[in-house]
Design a protein around this motif. Structure first.
Motif, PDB file in Angstrom:
ATOM      1  N   GLU A   1      41.840 -48.920 129.944  1.00  0.00           N
ATOM      2  CA  GLU A   1      40.661 -48.996 130.811  1.00  0.00           C
ATOM      3  C   GLU A   1      39.489 -48.255 130.198  1.00  0.00           C
ATOM      4  OE1 GLU A   1      40.963 -47.964 135.033  1.00  0.00           O
ATOM      5  OE2 GLU A   1      43.030 -48.700 134.868  1.00  0.00           O
TER       6      GLU A   1
ATOM      7  N   ARG B   1      36.737 -45.747 131.249  1.00  0.00           N
ATOM      8  CA  ARG B   1      36.379 -44.892 132.389  1.00  0.00           C
ATOM      9  C   ARG B   1      34.930 -44.447 132.356  1.00  0.00           C
ATOM     10  NH1 ARG B   1      41.096 -44.485 134.649  1.00  0.00           N
ATOM     11  NH2 ARG B   1      42.930 -44.410 133.304  1.00  0.00           N
TER      12      ARG B   1
ATOM     13  N   PRO C   1      40.631 -52.565 125.020  1.00  0.00           N
ATOM     14  CA  PRO C   1      39.684 -53.146 125.982  1.00  0.00           C
ATOM     15  C   PRO C   1      38.830 -54.230 125.325  1.00  0.00           C
ATOM     16  CG  PRO C   1      39.059 -50.881 125.384  1.00  0.00           C
ATOM     17  CD  PRO C   1      40.399 -51.133 124.781  1.00  0.00           C
TER      18      PRO C   1
ATOM     19  N   GLN D   1      35.064 -55.689 129.324  1.00  0.00           N
ATOM     20  CA  GLN D   1      35.367 -54.435 130.023  1.00  0.00           C
ATOM     21  C   GLN D   1      34.298 -53.390 129.758  1.00  0.00           C
ATOM     22  OE1 GLN D   1      39.687 -54.614 128.658  1.00  0.00           O
ATOM     23  NE2 GLN D   1      39.741 -52.985 130.172  1.00  0.00           N
TER      24      GLN D   1
ATOM     25  N   TYR E   1      37.039 -58.822 134.875  1.00  0.00           N
ATOM     26  CA  TYR E   1      35.931 -58.262 134.095  1.00  0.00           C
ATOM     27  C   TYR E   1      34.831 -59.289 133.830  1.00  0.00           C
ATOM     28  CZ  TYR E   1      39.576 -54.827 133.376  1.00  0.00           C
ATOM     29  OH  TYR E   1      40.576 -53.922 133.586  1.00  0.00           O
TER      30      TYR E   1
END
Ligand SMILES: [Zn+2]
Length: 534
Positions: A209, A211, A296, A300, A330
């Motif tokens: 992910e 962040r 990613p 994303q 996404y």
């Protein structure tokens, strides 16, 4: 000793062993010793653990062939017919692939096949037919007629299920060992490839992910255009003699707007792996291809940084570029082939749509998979747009003429696309466009009988062009590759260095011609190939 004699006198055992050996020898002869050559290279150049995997895999494939044949011999006539069909399909497909691209089918081929419209297959079908597949099939049927049981011994389901389980086990073994291995004769490698394809598509992606969040809203639009089958050295903006890209040629003379890295190396010569590499920044030669499933994607990053994400696919209505349904979250808007009209003008409608999106404001991230110029090339432009001729009646026997329809296609498709996209250069005030193609084409040069997905440098040669205003300085003397795309886009999004999920390749804004590194690409079965830089 006694048992061994007894086993040999068993028809199913002896017949299975005999036919498996026959198939291997026949194919080594027909295809000029592929297994032999592979092992010559592996034994000398690869580390011990890879040698072990290769040997075990080869043994497994042979045992599979043996079990398949002896199970068929032990089956009733009805089941023998099913085994014969399974065997014939594997021979038909594998011999066709060998004729067209001089290797057996890979999972990447299946991914493409699943996403390719039927019309395209009709066009390419003639390249993929090798009548010699009849030889092993005739041998197999003859063996069953002569040695086969007329009724099945033992339990039907158990025997048939046993073979199915074995295929699955082989597929698993490959999925967790060496991804690029698909060893053995046509039969085992075919069912292995299918099993691996199914397993790969079932395994979850589990992407890392992002962040990090920006405090401010993005102030630009970023458009990544990935063309289809456009070979870098067939654009006049890259010095090609025929005027295939007059619009870009004129634009390239506009200072501070147009940056061209010339002939660039694609990540892979097949559409699916190439797009997966572009979207994740995975570097062939340095990273494992499997990281395209865990790193990613650009979508994303874009969404995390506050961009509205748009995915335009002028080719298909399903994911085919390494994305899965898990990636849908996404993508804020997804325009499919049907939405774009699904004809030779799809790319122009996509250009109009992009203009509409970026004219509406800032903070848009757009990826376009263009329809590009597909085989048969004369199908990618209207007859009146044909400038160069004649068109070959038969591509493989008239290789010198293949560039005629291809260049017509490039002129019609690529040039018109940019005319439509950049009708009004004002959009560039807040929009940056990065342009490349997923891979090149052989154009049947030097005796090549395939289009792409293979090992020649022409298949890996693509364009790399950046169009925008007020960009940081760049050095277009750098020898670029697809690996530079993701970090370049991250720079355009102002992603801080310590918030990037991976040590990516240099961005085009930080790369200079003094940075010399070997450039690599992957063929259709994901084998690593060095791009021959002069
Ligand atoms: Zn492609």
């Amino acid at each position: 000793m006694l048992n061994f004699k007894k086993a040999l006198s068993n028809r199913a055992f002896a017949g299975g062993l005999f036919f498996a050996a026959f198939l291997y020898i026949l194919e080594e002869w027909l295809f000029h010793s592929p297994q032999g050559n592979f092992f010559k290279i592996v034994m000398v150049f690869r580390p011990a653990d890879e040698v072990r995997v290769a040997v075990l895999s080869a043994l497994g494939s042979f045992v599979f062939t043996f079990l398949f044949v002896s199970a068929a011999l032990n089956s009733s006539r009805v089941f023998q017919a099913i085994y014969s069909i399974l065997f014939a399909v594997s021979c038909l497909v594998q011999y066709g692939f060998w004729r067209a691209v001089q290797r057996f089918m890979s999972p990447a081929d299946l991914q493409i096949a699943a996403a390719t419209p039927f019309d395209t297959w009709k066009g390419a079908g003639a390249l993929y037919f090798d009548w010699r597949f009849i030889l092993p099939v005739a041998g197999f049927v003859l063996l069953l007629v002569l040695l086969g049981e007329t009724r099945m011994r033992g339990n039907h389901a158990a025997k048939f299920g046993g073979v199915a389980l074995f295929v699955l086990a082989l597929g698993f073994a490959h999925t967790f060992t060496n991804k690029s291995l698909s060893l053995g004769a046509s039969l085992p490698s075919f069912y292995q490839t299918i099993t691996r394809f199914v397993i790969d598509n079932m395994l979850p992606m589990n992407r890392e992910e992002i962040r990090y969040r920006h405090s401010a809203a993005p102030e630009n639009n970023i458009v990544l255009v990935i063309d289809e089958s456009i070979r870098g050295d067939h654009l006049s903006v890259n010095g090609y003699a025929r005027e295939t890209t007059p619009f870009l040629d004129a634009l390239s003379r506009t200072e501070d707007l147009f940056y061209n890295w010339g002939l660039t190396v694609a990540g892979a010569t097949c559409s699916h792996p190439s797009n997966a590499l572009i979207l994740t920044g995975v570097r062939p030669g340095l990273d494992d291809f499997e990281m395209t499933r865990t790193l990613p994607t650009l979508f994303q990053y874009a969404q995390a940084l506050g961009y509205e994400t748009h995915y335009l696919d002028a080719q298909t209505n399903t994911f085919w570029n390494g994305l899965t349904d898990a990636d849908v979250e996404y993508i804020d808007s997804w325009y499919k082939a049907n939405d774009l009209g699904n004809d030779i003008q799809s790319d122009f409608r996509a250009a109009d749509l992009i203009v509409q999106i970026v004219s509406g404001g800032r903070g848009n991230f757009i990826v376009l998979n263009k329809r590009g110029v597909h085989f048969l090339y004369e199908g990618s432009y209207p007859p009146e747009a044909g400038i160069w001729g004649p068109v070959p009646g038969e591509y493989t026997s008239q290789p010198a003429l293949v560039t005629n329809p291809y260049d017509n296609g490039v002129r019609y498709n690529v040039n018109t696309f940019f005319e439509r996209l950049l009708q009004d250069l004002e959009i560039l005030e807040h929009t940056t466009i990065l342009y490349t193609s997923d891979h090149g084409q052989t154009l049947f040069e030097d005796g090549a009988s395939w289009l792409h997905c293979n090992y020649t440098p022409q298949e890996a040669t693509v364009p790399m062009i950046l169009i925008g205003m007020d960009l940081p300085p760049v050095d277009t003397g750098y020898r670029a590759s697809h690996s530079n795309i993701l970090p370049t886009v991250l720079d355009l999004m102002n992603v801080p260095a310590d918030q990037r999920a991976h040590p990516y390749a240099p961005s085009l804004f930080s790369a200079s011609k003094n940075m010399v590194a070997e450039r690599f690409f992957l063929n259709g079965s994901l084998r690593l190939i060095v791009f021959p830089d002069q």
